[in-house]
Design a protein around this motif. Structure first.
Motif, short mmCIF file in Angstrom:
data_model
loop_
_atom_site.label_atom_id
_atom_site.label_comp_id
_atom_site.label_asym_id
_atom_site.label_seq_id
_atom_site.Cartn_x
_atom_site.Cartn_y
_atom_site.Cartn_z
N ASP A 48 0.83 -1.21 0.00
CA ASP A 48 0.00 0.00 0.00
C ASP A 48 0.86 1.26 0.00
N ALA A 49 1.95 1.22 0.74
CA ALA A 49 2.86 2.37 0.76
C ALA A 49 3.49 2.59 -0.61
N LEU A 50 3.82 1.49 -1.27
CA LEU A 50 4.40 1.59 -2.62
C LEU A 50 3.36 2.11 -3.61
N ARG A 51 2.12 1.64 -3.47
CA ARG A 51 1.04 2.14 -4.33
C ARG A 51 0.91 3.65 -4.22
N SER A 52 0.97 4.16 -3.02
CA SER A 52 0.85 5.61 -2.82
C SER A 52 2.00 6.35 -3.48
N ALA A 53 3.18 5.74 -3.46
CA ALA A 53 4.36 6.39 -4.02
C ALA A 53 4.32 6.46 -5.54
N VAL A 54 3.58 5.52 -6.18
CA VAL A 54 3.53 5.49 -7.65
C VAL A 54 2.11 5.71 -8.14
N ALA A 55 1.28 6.36 -7.33
CA ALA A 55 -0.12 6.59 -7.70
C ALA A 55 -0.22 7.32 -9.03
N GLY A 56 -1.20 6.88 -9.85
CA GLY A 56 -1.43 7.52 -11.14
C GLY A 56 -0.58 6.97 -12.26
N THR A 57 0.26 6.00 -11.99
CA THR A 57 1.11 5.40 -13.02
C THR A 57 0.60 4.00 -13.35
N GLU A 58 1.16 3.44 -14.41
CA GLU A 58 0.80 2.06 -14.79
C GLU A 58 1.16 1.09 -13.68
N ALA A 59 2.32 1.34 -13.03
CA ALA A 59 2.73 0.47 -11.92
C ALA A 59 1.72 0.57 -10.78
N GLY A 60 1.19 1.77 -10.54
CA GLY A 60 0.20 1.94 -9.49
C GLY A 60 -1.05 1.13 -9.76
N GLU A 61 -1.48 1.09 -11.01
CA GLU A 61 -2.66 0.31 -11.37
C GLU A 61 -2.41 -1.19 -11.17
N MET A 62 -1.22 -1.62 -11.54
CA MET A 62 -0.87 -3.03 -11.36
C MET A 62 -0.84 -3.40 -9.88
N LEU A 63 -0.27 -2.52 -9.06
CA LEU A 63 -0.22 -2.78 -7.62
C LEU A 63 -1.61 -2.75 -6.99
N ALA A 64 -2.48 -1.91 -7.53
CA ALA A 64 -3.85 -1.86 -7.02
C ALA A 64 -4.54 -3.21 -7.22
N ARG A 65 -4.27 -3.84 -8.35
CA ARG A 65 -4.87 -5.16 -8.59
C ARG A 65 -4.31 -6.20 -7.62
N LEU A 66 -3.04 -6.07 -7.28
CA LEU A 66 -2.42 -7.02 -6.35
C LEU A 66 -2.92 -6.82 -4.92
N SER A 67 -3.34 -5.62 -4.60
CA SER A 67 -3.68 -5.31 -3.22
C SER A 67 -4.86 -6.12 -2.69
N GLY A 68 -5.66 -6.70 -3.60
CA GLY A 68 -6.79 -7.50 -3.17
C GLY A 68 -6.51 -8.98 -3.16
N ARG A 69 -5.24 -9.36 -3.15
CA ARG A 69 -4.88 -10.78 -3.28
C ARG A 69 -4.40 -11.40 -1.96
N ARG A 70 -4.92 -10.93 -0.85
CA ARG A 70 -4.51 -11.51 0.43
C ARG A 70 -4.78 -13.01 0.50
#
Length: 295
Positions: A145-167
Motif C-alpha cells: 500500500d505504501a508503494l502504491r501511494s508512491a507510484v499513484a497515477g502510473t501504470e505500476a500503481g494500477e498493477m499494484l492496485a490489482r495485487l492489493s486484493g490478493r490476500r
C-alpha cells in the motif's frame, strides 16, 4: 550429445535482498577437458599464486587485469552466463505468487518505501518463517500500500492496485509452500535456462555441475522435467568436485567474474572495457539486469 560444464556464483539461497551480492550468476562452458586444462595451466603460469585452488577473485585483482582480459577473449564463443538480478527475480516471484502480471521497479520510488516492499516480499515467500503467517501477510500488504501511494497515477500503481486484493492468495501460498523447489532460489530454474541455451534440435544436453547438496535426485528430476517441457532433452546432470574437472573450474571463474562486473555496473562503478568483454557471454540486456530472468 553435447556435454556442458557449469558452476554458479553469488548463491544466497532464499535471501535475495540485503545479501552480499546483487546478482546470481550461472556460468557454463562448451570445451574439452584438455582445452580447459591448458587454460587453467596458462592462468597459473601468468598469475603464479601459491594458492592450491584458484578462484575468480584471483583474476579480478587489478594486478592480474591482463590475465582477466585474456581469459574473456579465450572463452568467447565457447561459454555462456545466465545472470539473475536477485531483486528483479524476487519481485517477479512475488507478482507470480499473487497471480499478477508485470512487475514494478524501484525507479523513482523513495528508497525506504522500495526497501520495505522487497524485504517484506522476501519474508513472505521464504519457506521458513520466524513469525505467524498472518503477520507476514499484513506486513507485506502494508508495504504494498505504501508503494502504491508512491507510484499513484502510473501504470505500476494500477498493477499494484490489482495485487492489493490478493490476500487470499498470499495466505494460500503460506499454507502450502513448495519446498522441493523454493520459489526464491534461482539455482534450479537457472540450470534449466543453461540447458536450454546450449540445446539444439535432436541434440541431448548433458550437464556436469559443481557438487551441490541442494541438487538432490528429486530436484534434478524436476530440472529434467522442466527442461523437457521447454523442448530440451537433458540427458543427465552429473555432480563433481570443481577441482576434479578443469571445465567446471572455468565455469566457476566465469560466473564469479560476471557477477562482479555486473554488480559494479549496477552500482555505477562499472569498467566499460570489462563490460564490453563480458556482454558476448550474456543474454541481451542482462548486464543492466533487465534481461536477467526468462521465467
Amino acid at each position: 550429445m553435447i556435454e556442458i560444464a557449469c558452476d554458479e556464483s553469488g548463491a544466497d539461497g532464499e535471501n535475495l535482498v540485503g545479501g552480499n551480492t546483487l546478482f546470481f550468476a550461472h556460468g557454463s562452458v562448451d570445451v574439452s577437458v584438455e582445452f580447459a586444462g591448458s587454460v587453467i595451466s596458462e592462468i597459473r603460469e601468468r598469475i603464479r599464486s601459491p594458492a592450491e585452488e584458484y578462484k575468480a577473485n584471483h583474476l579480478l585483482r587489478e594486478k592480474h587485469r591482463a590475465v582477466l582480459e585474456w581469459l574473456l577473449g579465450a572463452l568467447r564463443g565457447r561459454a555462456h552466463v545466465e545472470l539473475v538480478r536477485k531483486e528483479s527475480f524476487l519481485v517477479g516471484r512475488v507478482v507470480e505468487v499473487l497471480g499478477g502480471e508485470g512487475a514494478p521497479s524501484g525507479e523513482g520510488v523513495p528508497e525506504e518505501v522500495w526497501g520495505a516492499f522487497v524485504r517484506a516480499g522476501n519474508r513472505l515467500l521464504r519457506v521458513r518463517a520466524e513469525v505467524d503467517s498472518g503477520v507476514l501477510v499484513e506486513e507485506f500488504f502494508g508495504s504494498l500500500d505504501a508503494l502504491r501511494s508512491a507510484v499513484a497515477g502510473t501504470e505500476a500503481g494500477e498493477m499494484l492496485a490489482r495485487l492489493s486484493g490478493r490476500r487470499e492468495r498470499a495466505f494460500a501460498y503460506r499454507a502450502s509452500i513448495p519446498t522441493l523447489i523454493p520459489v526464491l532460489d534461482p539455482l534450479f530454474p537457472t540450470i534449466v535456462d543453461t540447458a536450454a541455451h546450449w540445446s539444439s534440435p535432436g541434440t541431448p544436453v548433458h550437464l556436469v555441475h559443481d557438487r551441490q547438496t541442494l541438487l538432490t535426485p528429486a530436484r534434478v528430476e524436476w530440472i529434467r522435467q522442466r527442461a523437457e517441457a521447454r523442448g530440451v532433452t537433458l540427458a543427465g546432470l552429473r555432480l563433481v568436485q570443481a577441482r576434479s574437472d578443469p571445465r567446471v573450474q572455468l565455469a566457476d571463474f566465469l560466473a564469479g567474474i560476471a557477477r562482479k562486473i555486473a554488480g559494479d555496473e549496477a552500482t555505477g562503478v562499472g569498467d566499460p572495457v570489462l563490460g564490453e568483454l563480458l556482454r558476448p557471454y550474456l543474454e541481451a540486456g542482462a548486464l543492466r539486469g533487465d534481461g536477467a530472468r526468462k521465467g
